[in-house]
Design a protein around this motif. Structure first.
Motif, PDB file in Angstrom:
ATOM      1  N   GLU A  63       0.846  -1.219   0.000  1.00 47.85           N
ATOM      2  CA  GLU A  63       0.000   0.000   0.000  1.00 47.85           C
ATOM      3  C   GLU A  63       0.872   1.256   0.000  1.00 47.85           C
ATOM      4  O   GLU A  63       0.575   2.242  -0.665  1.00 47.85           O
ATOM      5  N   CYS A  92     -10.035  -1.325  -6.840  1.00 45.71           N
ATOM      6  CA  CYS A  92      -9.103  -0.504  -6.056  1.00 45.71           C
ATOM      7  C   CYS A  92      -7.810  -0.218  -6.820  1.00 45.71           C
ATOM      8  O   CYS A  92      -7.130  -1.131  -7.292  1.00 45.71           O
ATOM      9  N   TYR A  94      -5.006   0.938  -5.717  1.00 43.16           N
ATOM     10  CA  TYR A  94      -3.768   0.498  -5.045  1.00 43.16           C
ATOM     11  C   TYR A  94      -3.321  -0.844  -5.629  1.00 43.16           C
ATOM     12  O   TYR A  94      -2.141  -1.063  -5.880  1.00 43.16           O
ATOM     13  N   CYS A 127     -10.565  -4.943   5.330  1.00 41.26           N
ATOM     14  CA  CYS A 127     -10.704  -4.737   3.889  1.00 41.26           C
ATOM     15  C   CYS A 127     -10.680  -6.070   3.170  1.00 41.26           C
ATOM     16  O   CYS A 127      -9.726  -6.839   3.317  1.00 41.26           O
ATOM     17  N   THR A 129     -10.516  -6.442  -0.056  1.00 47.72           N
ATOM     18  CA  THR A 129      -9.619  -6.387  -1.218  1.00 47.72           C
ATOM     19  C   THR A 129      -8.241  -6.967  -0.890  1.00 47.72           C
ATOM     20  O   THR A 129      -7.561  -7.504  -1.764  1.00 47.72           O
ATOM     21  N   PHE A 130      -7.849  -6.861   0.375  1.00 43.63           N
ATOM     22  CA  PHE A 130      -6.537  -7.407   0.763  1.00 43.63           C
ATOM     23  C   PHE A 130      -6.388  -8.870   0.332  1.00 43.63           C
ATOM     24  O   PHE A 130      -5.337  -9.295  -0.141  1.00 43.63           O
ATOM     25  N   TRP A 133      -5.927  -9.068  -3.344  1.00 42.28           N
ATOM     26  CA  TRP A 133      -4.628  -8.488  -3.701  1.00 42.28           C
ATOM     27  C   TRP A 133      -3.527  -9.542  -3.560  1.00 42.28           C
ATOM     28  O   TRP A 133      -2.727  -9.754  -4.472  1.00 42.28           O
ATOM     29  N   SER A 368     -11.722   4.140  -4.934  1.00 42.05           N
ATOM     30  CA  SER A 368     -11.091   2.827  -4.780  1.00 42.05           C
ATOM     31  C   SER A 368     -11.613   2.011  -3.624  1.00 42.05           C
ATOM     32  O   SER A 368     -11.601   0.800  -3.668  1.00 42.05           O
ATOM     33  N   CYS A 369     -12.016   2.689  -2.571  1.00 43.38           N
ATOM     34  CA  CYS A 369     -12.056   2.005  -1.291  1.00 43.38           C
ATOM     35  C   CYS A 369     -13.458   1.844  -0.724  1.00 43.38           C
ATOM     36  O   CYS A 369     -13.949   2.707   0.009  1.00 43.38           O
ATOM     37  N   SER A 371     -14.257  -0.127   1.544  1.00 40.01           N
ATOM     38  CA  SER A 371     -14.139  -0.306   2.988  1.00 40.01           C
ATOM     39  C   SER A 371     -14.377   1.019   3.701  1.00 40.01           C
ATOM     40  O   SER A 371     -15.109   1.100   4.691  1.00 40.01           O
ATOM     41  N   LEU A 398      -7.454   7.531  -4.761  1.00 38.82           N
ATOM     42  CA  LEU A 398      -6.155   7.457  -4.094  1.00 38.82           C
ATOM     43  C   LEU A 398      -5.024   7.758  -5.065  1.00 38.82           C
ATOM     44  O   LEU A 398      -4.310   8.746  -4.919  1.00 38.82           O
TER      45      LEU A 398
HETATM   46  S1  SF4 Z   1      -9.990  -1.155  -0.801  1.00 37.95           S
HETATM   47 FE1  SF4 Z   1      -9.309   0.475   0.558  1.00 37.95          FE
HETATM   48  S2  SF4 Z   1      -8.409  -0.505   2.362  1.00 37.95           S
HETATM   49 FE2  SF4 Z   1      -8.610  -2.029   0.725  1.00 37.95          FE
HETATM   50  S3  SF4 Z   1      -6.646  -2.044  -0.312  1.00 37.95           S
HETATM   51 FE3  SF4 Z   1      -7.931  -0.638  -1.447  1.00 37.95          FE
HETATM   52  S4  SF4 Z   1      -7.566   1.370  -0.496  1.00 37.95           S
HETATM   53 FE4  SF4 Z   1      -6.756  -0.181   0.905  1.00 37.95          FE
END
Ligand code: SF4
Ligand code: SF4
Lengths: 454, 392
Positions: A63, A92, A94, A127, A129-130, A133, A368-369, A371, A398
């Protein structure tokens, strides 16, 4: 988070310390393979840096790499690269930035190549998405993954069942996986020592946050705040370096309070504190300084923010506790901001608005987020109802510059500040303009400018 | 000759379209004191809910049938559609028959929607169901059992019956029966897709989301019997597996349009919750049935985007399914802005490409009104597969 604002007072010791720490860390990463050091990629929320440190493992935080790519104007290219490879425009940025960076040679923020991971530590906190990812990265790097599933704090409290679930995973899955990569057993005394160091740094960080209760606030708790959380959110929690950094930072901030000085901004010291704001949501990184200036040039200081709590919420009393290290690591993971149910997030924002005597609050909703973003429009309404303080709403992203509409965002911020100006002298009891329930999400600013539905 | 299954399909369709939940209200009239508990996709342990005398009601948004007036004002434009229609329906009073809603842990949208629900409807029972991502019985299993006990306890405080192991055993047996009939229906679809259209199977399975298990099993059985009486002749369509639509559902007309474009959908993940457990939930001798329910989720839970796959390879199970059902290709159809599905997509497509399985993809929203482009795309896909055995 680790790049300093150029125009910050270069004499600040803490900045020099942070710069040195980061430089040394990336040097270590660049030499990791030749030095025989093992590398673990992990996430900011729910990171267990003390464990990694105690096992002599080097963390990489994708991140942070992504946000730094945003600040260095590389993210657009990386995102394009990932989209070309089939990643959806909807997800997302990121993740896409990281994937694109990896496909472009994995050059880190200091210009050296980042080592491939020996392990992906999936701290699954706050989150969804982690998980995706690291599933993606697993295929890219073909390396092992260890999952740490952190349950969600729906009710805003940690039950014994939740803690037990996390500690069981730490003891039975995470620590063995880390030991295997490290090639040695965890030294529990070393871990306890690191946790003591964490607690010291956390104590000083909280003092820095709370300095913003002064008028003028000596810090900006959002734009400046992201620099302050750099070390503790990333690779340095539990290190002597972090203790030094936060002690120095606290001393500098306390000195500013004594001198009645305002926060540093990209253009030097902010001379006037016209508005005190609380901000919910992450910042935009691709135009970070422009975004900051939209506030600082208007005399708007962010006195507190929630984004700076994603990697740990310390100002509600939590400290890493060396007497119960594994339990306290679990509590840390469970307590990160995005792992809290919306009603708890709302309570926290309300508390910030009141404790820091904010004139208004602003939501920066990032595409993106989910969460962060899902529920923010309701939070906006509820917070206004509860506090009587006006809220504003802007949208950006972001690290995808396509979603940072500078003129539009600036207009919205200015209109919002005008609302605050118009309310000057009126108490929180003074009724706010009513929000309409329309065909699309409307902000207070929209309502006022458009006089209702478009 | 009239279609022997016509009335059953119509009945199922009217249950699926019953957004005001009148069948649920009817159930409550006949079960005084019984609670109706809604749940969002994908999966919740329905036998547990039934065992404590409640009716689980699957909620799948508003489809293309409702105007979103208030729902949109709670969600930014880049969020999928199902939370909007769900909030719209609830604010319009269409969910008044429900005594509570469960929000299972499948994505950040549903998770946060649960938080919004608490704020919007403070009197209703709202619970987050944190499904384990650790599949060790002593860790994730233990946690899940405690989660289920908590939910049962909280519902009991609201008037549900206490959790009785015998009642749970019975409900698990009923669920196994239903699961077996769904498997039978799926097998029939695969063997003779011209006999059972995917869209019909979809309605028959989805209707069960708001029914007691035993009534649903009956409906399924009646349907299978009825379609077996149909006089049909084989049609040489392209056989596809459709994935990515496990939560927000495509408009029904879109499923029909895909069929009309020459695709037989021989497998899908539309109603994944009904098929989440792969095979029966087995209760070992002397085992607490709650442990068995948890164990079934850990060991036999279907692979999907919201479930951690550990050391497995993403897409491998889909490739296996394609082979098992002798499909010619895959359609990846995800709701716009559906993070779990769309983040999976490149991994899944890579696995399909590697296995030389033709595939195509599109996005939809539950309220999509125009899908001529999608229909053309599906038609072109099916032509390409027919002609060259691969998508052009
Ligand atoms: S969705 Fe939000 S918390 Fe999850 S990786 Fe993307 S920016 Fe980070
Ligand atoms: S459609 Fe996808 S993103 Fe939306 S609620 Fe469902 S799973 Fe979540």
């Amino acid at each position: 988070m680790s790049e300093q604002v150029d125009s910050h007072d270069q004499k600040d010791k803490s900045q020099q310390t942070q710069k040195r720490m980061i430089g040394e860390h990336f040097d270590k990463l660049a030499r990791a393979k030749e030095d025989g050091k093992k590398v673990v990629y992990t996430f900011v929320p729910g990171n267990v840096t003390e464990l990694l440190g105690a096992l002599d493992l080097l963390p990489v935080l994708p991140e942070i790499n992504a946000l730094q790519s945003g600040m260095r104007k590389r993210s657009a290219g990386y995102i394009a690269e990932a989209e070309k490879a089939g990643h959806s425009e909807d997800v997302c940025t990121y993740v896409k930035c990281d994937v694109g960076m990896q496909k472009s040679g994995n050059i880190g923020p200091t210009g050296t190549k980042l080592p491939d991971p020996d392990l992906l530590l999936l701290s699954y906190t706050g989150c969804f998405t982690f998980m995706k990812w690291f599933e993606i990265l697993k295929q890219e790097y073909n390396c092992p993954v260890v999952m740490l599933h952190v349950p969600y704090q729906t009710e805003g409290n940690i039950t014994p069942e939740m803690r037990d679930y996390v500690t069981s995973q730490l003891e039975r899955n995470v620590i063995p996986a880390l030991e295997k990569v490290a090639g040695k057993k965890l030294d529990r005394d070393a871990l306890a020592h690191r946790m003591q160091l964490s607690a010291k740094a956390e104590e000083d960080l909280v003092a820095v946050w709370e300095s913003a209760k002064h008028r003028p606030s000596p810090i900006d708790g959002y734009f400046g705040g992201v620099y302050y959380v750099g070390p503790i959110f990333s690779s340095f929690r539990g290190s002597e370096d972090a203790v030094t950094y936060y002690r120095e930072l606290r001393e500098e901030v306390e000195q500013r309070v004594r001198e009645g000085r305002g926060p540093m901004t990209p253009d030097g010291e902010q001379k006037q504190e016209k508005y005190r704001l609380v901000v919910e949501g992450p910042p935009n990184w691709t135009s970070f300084h422009d975004f900051w200036r939209m506030f600082s040039k208007e005399g708007a200081t962010v006195v507190s923010s929630t984004y700076t709590r994603v990697g740990g919420l310390y100002d509600t009393g939590f400290r890493h506790d060396y007497r119960r290290p594994i339990d306290s690591l679990a509590d840390y993971c469970l307590g990160c901001y995005t792992n809290l149910g919306l009603p708890t997030r709302l309570d926290l924002l309300e508390r910030y608005i009141k404790d820091y005597q904010a004139d208004g609050f602003l939501v920066n909703s990032v595409k993106s987020c989910n969460s962060f973003s899902v529920g923010q429009l309701l939070m906006l309404r509820k917070l206004e109802e509860r506090t009587g303080v006006p809220g504003g709403f802007i949208e950006s992203d972001l690290v995808d510059p396509r979603y940072f509409g500078k003129a539009n965002i600036e207009n919205r911020i200015q209109s919002f500040l005008q609302v605050l100006e118009a309310r000057r002298g009126k108490g929180p009891g003074d009724p706010l303009p009513k929000r309409s329930e329309g065909k699309r999400a409307l902000t207070l600013i929209d309502d006022q400018k458009a006089g209702g539905l478009p | 000759m009239t279609d022997p299954a016509f009335a059953l399909v119509e009945r199922a369709h009217s249950i699926v379209d019953d957004r005001k939940l009148s069948t649920v209200a009817h159930w409550k009239d006949n079960h005084l004191g019984g609670l109706a508990i809604g749940h969002m996709p994908i999966y919740v342990p329905r036998p547990l809910i039934e065992a404590i005398g409640c009716l689980p009601v699957a909620l799948f948004g508003g489809g293309d049938a409702i105007d979103i007036i208030r729902g949109d004002s709670y969600f930014q434009s880049y969020i999928c559609h199902i939370p909007r229609s769900t909030v719209e329906l609830a604010l319009s009073g269409d969910f008044d028959a429900l005594d509570g809603v469960l929000f299972p842990s499948i994505c950040d949208v549903i998770r946060n929607l649960g938080g919004m629900w608490r704020m919007l409807f403070p009197k209703a029972y709202t619970a987050y169901v944190d499904l384990p991502q650790n599949f060790d019985r002593d860790i994730g299993g233990k946690f899940y059992v405690l989660e289920m006990r908590r939910i049962a306890r909280e519902l009991q405080e609201r008037g549900a019956q206490p959790l009785d192991p015998d009642a749970l055993r019975e409900c698990i047996a009923l669920e196994n029966e239903r699961r077996a009939v769904i498997a039978e229906l799926d097998a029939l679809r695969r063997a003779e897709p011209w006999r059972v259209k995917a869209s019909e199977a979809y309605l028959i399975v989805r209707a069960g989301g708001a029914m007691e298990t035993k009534s649903h099993t009956l409906l399924l059985r009646e349907f299978i019997t009825a379609v077996q009486q149909r006089t049909v002749r084989p049609i040489d369509n392209v056989r596809v597996v459709l994935v990515g639509s496990f939560c927000e559902q495509p408009p029904f007309a879109l499923i029909r349009a895909l069929e009309k474009s020459g695709c037989d959908i021989v497998d899908d993940d539309f109603q994944l919750g009904m098929r989440m457990i792969d095979g029966p939930i087995e209760i070992a001798e002397g085992e607490d049935p709650l442990d068995a329910l948890a164990r079934a989720y850990l060991d036999k839970g279907q692979e999907t985007a919201s479930r951690y796959i550990g050391d497995l390879i993403k897409g491998a199970s889909l490739v296996r399914r394609v082979k098992e059902c002798n499909a010619d290709g895959v359609i990846f159809a995800a709701a716009s802005f559906c993070d779990p599905a769309l983040l999976d997509q490149p991994m899944i497509e890579a696995a399909l490409t590697k296995a030389s399985v033709p595939h195509t993809s599109f996005k939809f929203a539950e309220n999509l009104g125009q899908f001529s482009v999608i229909r053309e795309q599906a038609g072109a896909f099916s032509d390409a597969v027919k002609l060259w055995g691969a998508a052009s």
